[in-house]
Write a protein that holds these residues in place. Structure first.
Motif, PDB file in Angstrom:
ATOM      1  N   GLU A   1       0.814  -1.218   0.000  1.00 29.80           N
ATOM      2  CA  GLU A   1       0.000   0.000   0.000  1.00 29.80           C
ATOM      3  C   GLU A   1       0.847   1.268   0.000  1.00 29.80           C
ATOM      4  OE1 GLU A   1       0.485  -2.019   3.639  1.00 29.80           O
ATOM      5  OE2 GLU A   1      -0.861  -2.709   2.109  1.00 29.80           O
TER       6      GLU A   1
ATOM      7  N   ARG B   1       0.466   3.381  -3.910  1.00 33.13           N
ATOM      8  CA  ARG B   1      -0.529   4.157  -3.145  1.00 33.13           C
ATOM      9  C   ARG B   1      -1.723   4.510  -4.023  1.00 33.13           C
ATOM     10  NH1 ARG B   1       2.095   8.989  -0.106  1.00 33.13           N
ATOM     11  NH2 ARG B   1      -0.086   9.219   0.406  1.00 33.13           N
TER      12      ARG B   1
ATOM     13  N   HIS C   1     -13.474  -0.402  -5.658  1.00 30.96           N
ATOM     14  CA  HIS C   1     -12.640  -1.574  -5.390  1.00 30.96           C
ATOM     15  C   HIS C   1     -11.527  -1.585  -6.435  1.00 30.96           C
ATOM     16  CE1 HIS C   1     -15.682  -3.283  -2.672  1.00 30.96           C
ATOM     17  NE2 HIS C   1     -16.551  -2.815  -3.544  1.00 30.96           N
TER      18      HIS C   1
ATOM     19  N   ASP D   1      -8.100  -3.712  -7.575  1.00 29.25           N
ATOM     20  CA  ASP D   1      -7.203  -4.850  -7.467  1.00 29.25           C
ATOM     21  C   ASP D   1      -6.023  -4.570  -8.385  1.00 29.25           C
ATOM     22  OD1 ASP D   1      -8.766  -6.528  -5.720  1.00 29.25           O
ATOM     23  OD2 ASP D   1     -10.114  -6.842  -7.415  1.00 29.25           O
TER      24      ASP D   1
ATOM     25  N   ASN E   1      -3.074  -7.153  -4.826  1.00 25.59           N
ATOM     26  CA  ASN E   1      -3.285  -6.198  -3.737  1.00 25.59           C
ATOM     27  C   ASN E   1      -4.680  -5.579  -3.842  1.00 25.59           C
ATOM     28  OD1 ASN E   1      -2.779  -4.391  -1.609  1.00 25.59           O
ATOM     29  ND2 ASN E   1      -1.950  -2.864  -3.001  1.00 25.59           N
TER      30      ASN E   1
ATOM     31  N   GLN F   1      -7.619  -3.195  -2.665  1.00 25.52           N
ATOM     32  CA  GLN F   1      -7.804  -1.985  -1.866  1.00 25.52           C
ATOM     33  C   GLN F   1      -9.202  -1.446  -2.153  1.00 25.52           C
ATOM     34  OE1 GLN F   1      -4.097  -0.157  -3.552  1.00 25.52           O
ATOM     35  NE2 GLN F   1      -3.793   0.484  -1.437  1.00 25.52           N
ATOM     36  N   GLN F   2      -9.737  -0.692  -1.213  1.00 23.03           N
ATOM     37  CA  GLN F   2     -11.023  -0.053  -1.469  1.00 23.03           C
ATOM     38  C   GLN F   2     -11.098   1.260  -0.716  1.00 23.03           C
ATOM     39  OE1 GLN F   2     -13.966  -2.909  -0.284  1.00 23.03           O
ATOM     40  NE2 GLN F   2     -14.065  -2.138   1.779  1.00 23.03           N
TER      41      GLN F   2
ATOM     42  N   ALA G   1      -6.714   5.304   0.061  1.00 22.64           N
ATOM     43  CA  ALA G   1      -7.098   3.986   0.551  1.00 22.64           C
ATOM     44  C   ALA G   1      -6.496   3.808   1.941  1.00 22.64           C
ATOM     45  CB  ALA G   1      -6.591   2.892  -0.388  1.00 22.64           C
TER      46      ALA G   1
ATOM     47  N   ARG H   1      -4.580   2.388   5.021  1.00 19.88           N
ATOM     48  CA  ARG H   1      -3.372   1.575   5.143  1.00 19.88           C
ATOM     49  C   ARG H   1      -3.665   0.365   5.991  1.00 19.88           C
ATOM     50  NH1 ARG H   1       0.790   6.414   6.003  1.00 19.88           N
ATOM     51  NH2 ARG H   1       0.889   7.028   3.837  1.00 19.88           N
ATOM     52  N   LYS H   2      -3.003  -0.728   5.641  1.00 24.30           N
ATOM     53  CA  LYS H   2      -3.167  -1.966   6.387  1.00 24.30           C
ATOM     54  C   LYS H   2      -2.080  -2.067   7.428  1.00 24.30           C
ATOM     55  CE  LYS H   2      -4.872  -4.176   2.234  1.00 24.30           C
ATOM     56  NZ  LYS H   2      -4.559  -5.105   1.182  1.00 24.30           N
TER      57      LYS H   2
END
Length: 176
Positions: free
Chosen positions: A47, A51, A132, A134, A148, A150-151, A169, A171-172
């Motif tokens: 991420e 980004r 969404h 990907d 990866n 992300q949403q 998005a 961050r994890k």
């Protein structure tokens, strides 16, 4: 046979031995605290390497933006953008740069800033839409990331209004 004379060997003084033992103790403590130094490259989390941010330009168009870090690239054919609850049309992907990739063969890739327009069908001003995304990419160091997902959520602006602000998005991981 000649005997070896100790006169040709350098003699270590007590101060030299103390200095060497202190240096050795320091090295042992560093290795114990940090582990052996790794030859593996330091890689960014996906991420950060890729980004994602986006904004609603109007009630019928979302602009997604990938900021690809230096030394990394995204695969064009691994990029998927969809929305809900409003369905999206086919994203308008910019052309990529051709690359022969050790993992996927001849592919098109993106570096730097990548802007993708996503058309929306039957959306209403003020409606919240989830984007969404990907994607999959690699580091030039020869390491590829798994897909990866992300949403992010966007509120569509009023007709004739200004485009919305960019939303990043989430961050994890442990720290956000």
């Amino acid at each position: 046979m000649r005997a070896i004379s100790t006169g040709s060997w350098p003699r270590l003084r007590l101060a030299d031995l103390r200095w060497l033992s202190t240096l050795l103790a320091f090295v042992v403590m560093q290795v114990h605290a940090e582990g052996l130094p790794s030859l593996a490259p330091k890689l960014l989390p996906p991420e950060q390497a890729f980004r994602l941010s986006a904004r609603a330009l109007d009630a019928s168009t979302i602009e997604a933006r990938f900021d690809v870090a230096d030394g990394y690239y995204l695969y064009r054919d691994k990029l998927r953008l969809t929305t809900d609850p409003v369905p999206s049309g086919k994203p308008l992907l910019p052309p990529g740069k051709p690359k022969h990739d050790a993992f996927f063969g001849d592919v098109d890739t993106y570096r730097g800033v990548v802007v993708v327009r996503v058309p929306l069908a039957k959306a209403a001003a003020g409606q919240t839409v989830t984007l969404h995304a990907d994607s999959q990419g690699c580091a030039d160091a020869g390491v590829c990331y798994p897909p990866n997902p992300q949403q992010l959520q966007l509120v569509l602006p009023a007709s004739g209004g200004k485009p919305g602000e960019f939303v990043e998005a989430a961050r994890k991981g442990w720290f956000k």
